[in-house]
Scaffold this active site. Structure first.
Site, PDB file in Angstrom:
ATOM      1  N   TRP A  56       0.839  -1.216   0.000  1.00 50.72           N
ATOM      2  CA  TRP A  56       0.000   0.000   0.000  1.00 50.72           C
ATOM      3  C   TRP A  56       0.861   1.248   0.000  1.00 50.72           C
ATOM      4  O   TRP A  56       0.523   2.258  -0.626  1.00 50.72           O
ATOM      5  CB  TRP A  56      -0.912  -0.008   1.223  1.00 50.72           C
ATOM      6  CG  TRP A  56      -1.793   1.192   1.342  1.00 50.72           C
ATOM      7  CD1 TRP A  56      -3.062   1.343   0.849  1.00 50.72           C
ATOM      8  CD2 TRP A  56      -1.494   2.438   1.989  1.00 50.72           C
ATOM      9  NE1 TRP A  56      -3.560   2.591   1.148  1.00 50.72           N
ATOM     10  CE2 TRP A  56      -2.619   3.291   1.842  1.00 50.72           C
ATOM     11  CE3 TRP A  56      -0.386   2.926   2.675  1.00 50.72           C
ATOM     12  CZ2 TRP A  56      -2.656   4.588   2.366  1.00 50.72           C
ATOM     13  CZ3 TRP A  56      -0.417   4.217   3.196  1.00 50.72           C
ATOM     14  CH2 TRP A  56      -1.537   5.032   3.045  1.00 50.72           C
ATOM     15  N   HIS A  57       1.999   1.192   0.688  1.00 53.44           N
ATOM     16  CA  HIS A  57       2.846   2.373   0.821  1.00 53.44           C
ATOM     17  C   HIS A  57       3.607   2.725  -0.457  1.00 53.44           C
ATOM     18  O   HIS A  57       4.023   3.877  -0.620  1.00 53.44           O
ATOM     19  CB  HIS A  57       3.848   2.189   1.970  1.00 53.44           C
ATOM     20  CG  HIS A  57       3.250   2.435   3.324  1.00 53.44           C
ATOM     21  ND1 HIS A  57       2.558   1.470   4.007  1.00 53.44           N
ATOM     22  CD2 HIS A  57       3.237   3.540   4.107  1.00 53.44           C
ATOM     23  CE1 HIS A  57       2.144   1.958   5.162  1.00 53.44           C
ATOM     24  NE2 HIS A  57       2.539   3.212   5.244  1.00 53.44           N
ATOM     25  N   GLY A  58       3.798   1.781  -1.331  1.00 54.98           N
ATOM     26  CA  GLY A  58       4.512   2.142  -2.551  1.00 54.98           C
ATOM     27  C   GLY A  58       4.749   0.968  -3.476  1.00 54.98           C
ATOM     28  O   GLY A  58       4.790  -0.194  -3.042  1.00 54.98           O
ATOM     29  N   PHE A  89       2.005   8.441  -1.437  1.00 53.09           N
ATOM     30  CA  PHE A  89       1.238   7.208  -1.288  1.00 53.09           C
ATOM     31  C   PHE A  89      -0.231   7.425  -1.596  1.00 53.09           C
ATOM     32  O   PHE A  89      -0.985   6.476  -1.622  1.00 53.09           O
ATOM     33  CB  PHE A  89       1.393   6.647   0.123  1.00 53.09           C
ATOM     34  CG  PHE A  89       2.838   6.524   0.543  1.00 53.09           C
ATOM     35  CD1 PHE A  89       3.779   6.016  -0.318  1.00 53.09           C
ATOM     36  CD2 PHE A  89       3.241   6.950   1.800  1.00 53.09           C
ATOM     37  CE1 PHE A  89       5.098   5.915   0.058  1.00 53.09           C
ATOM     38  CE2 PHE A  89       4.562   6.842   2.184  1.00 53.09           C
ATOM     39  CZ  PHE A  89       5.492   6.319   1.313  1.00 53.09           C
TER      40      PHE A  89
END
Length: 464
Positions: A326-328, A464
């Site tokens: 999800w963060h990258g 993000f």
């Protein structure tokens, strides 16, 4: 439009004045102003991406209503599936398309196949897409499980999705908390203004005084890690540990404070995470709106902890790996998530063998902090090979830092205030007499004004 920019200051003053001028008018006017202001706020970066928010808004508004009215379980599942496909599909395309294509090409190349005709796309990542996608998706899922009755007012729902304080970097609000507040009249009071301003200034203090002061020191070390010894590389990680905390929690404080000035109450997103005694507790204190989202919509539906040991391990790994992804769109974030899952299992093992030595209560928070700090190397590094090389150089070439330690000054100020606020209560605003609030307010204003620059720095979590 950045919270720490002069443009946002003018924007918020205008919106704030108009907002309360219209407070005695019909609620539809106040909410229409909020929605318009939110679209202006988001369109300030790139107006073309307003279409994506509008698509998510329309899809989930009408699908949720249809799900609520439908009785047949199969039809309800199909409608929910369509919502998931649309939302995750848009997120996957804009955020992960090139990542998956590049990974596939590299995998084939590693086994002897070279694809010369495959090209990636020049895709611009829309700001905040991960945040508002999860927010709209949670709404539809909650309606599907009958936890929440859908609204029939499109304006109110669009305002819920796009409310500008939390639009681009959270907190990820749930409909059951925010929508009822949008649907009722907000009343002005000096108390909410004071509390909101204190939170905004505290957030600006963490961002412009601490995070932005640590940023160039962190960049200098991470740009050329081979030039420094292990002690300096450790110092760089220590600086980044507080840079990312102050950057992101600072944004959250400004968002929550801004919402409070407008009469809304957002959920808390940080609760002194570096005082946590385990990695599980750390995630109950860090980015709370995201960790609770994964708990409620991924971990529990998979069976949570009430399953066999192997399925429990699977569930934990799934949540941490998805959190990393999800963060990258980079393998570094997957390694970061994997590292946190390993730390989680390790701390569970330590807990199970029941350490009884005298200083256990000091060891567990210290161990958790050190583990979290070293895991940040994957978050900050451009590649996994860079991260492992950084850690290797840190260990084999360890000696006293050769880099200026002036960053410790800013961290010391932060920890001083965090310790005071935490010792009095779990919230910056509770338990502090009015006079002390005024003193703190003056102190924060002075520090923020001194450190504000003509070129405000972006927030890390905007990517993000």
């Amino acid at each position: 439009m950045l919270f720490n920019s002069i443009e946002y200051l003018y924007f918020f003053i205008i919106v704030y004045i108009l907002y309360w001028v219209f407070s005695k008018k019909p609620l539809i006017i106040q909410n229409f102003l909020l929605l318009s202001a939110s679209y202006v706020f988001y369109g300030w970066w790139d107006y073309r991406f307003l279409g994506l928010i509008f698509i998510s808004t329309i899809v989930d508004f009408f699908l949720a209503k249809k799900i609520h009215k439908t009785i047949k379980p199969r039809t309800r599942k199909i409608l929910l599936g369509f919502s998931i496909i649309v939302n995750i599909g848009l997120l996957a395309f804009f955020k992960y398309f090139n990542f998956f294509i590049d990974s596939w090409i590299n995998l084939l190349y590693s086994i002897g196949y070279e694809l010369k005709s495959v090209k990636t796309l020049s895709i611009i990542l829309p700001v905040g897409i991960s945040f508002y996608t999860f927010q709209t998706l949670s709404y539809t899922i909650d309606v599907y499980y009958k936890r929440f009755k859908p609204t029939s007012n499109f304006l109110n729902f669009a305002t819920f999705v796009s409310l500008f304080p939390q639009l681009v970097a959270g907190p990820i609000e749930r409909a059951k908390n925010l929508l009822p507040q949008i649907e009722k009249r907000r009343l002005f009071s000096k108390e909410i203004l004071t509390k909101g301003l204190v939170l905004i200034l505290w957030g600006l203090f963490k961002k412009v005084v601490v995070a932005d002061s640590l940023a160039p020191l962190v960049d200098k070390i991470f740009d050329n890690p081979s030039m420094y010894n292990g002690g300096t590389l450790t110092l760089g990680l220590f600086y980044f540990t507080f840079q990312i905390y102050c950057d992101f929690s600072g944004y959250s404080d400004i968002a929550i404070g801004t919402a409070k000035c407008l009469g809304f109450k957002f959920i808390s997103n940080f609760n002194y995470p570096y005082f946590a005694k385990s990695i599980g507790e750390f995630w109950r204190r860090w980015h709370i709106s995201l960790s609770s989202w994964f708990r409620d919509y991924i971990f529990i539906p998979l069976g949570g902890s009430k399953v066999s040991s192997w399925k429990y391990i699977r569930n934990i790994l799934t949540v941490f790996l998805l959190s990393g992804l999800w963060h990258g769109a980079n393998w570094t974030f997957l390694f970061w998530g994997l590292t946190h899952s390993m730390i989680y299992f390790m701390t569970r093992f330590i807990k199970n063998i029941s350490l009884t030595f005298k200083y256990k209560k000091y060891f567990t928070p210290f161990f958790t902090f050190i583990a979290v700090m070293f895991s940040w190397v994957f978050f900050r590094s451009p590649s996994t090979s860079f991260a492992f090389r950084y850690l290797n150089d840190l260990v084999i070439n360890f000696s006293f830092p050769q880099f200026p330690i002036k960053g410790l000054y800013y961290i010391g100020i932060l920890l001083f205030f965090d310790f005071i606020f935490r010792s009095q209560s779990q919230h910056i605003l509770k338990g502090i007499p009015t006079f002390k609030k005024q003193v703190i307010l003056i102190f924060l204003i002075a520090f923020v004004l001194v450190h504000l620059s003509d070129s405000p720095k972006n927030f890390i979590y905007f990517q993000f």
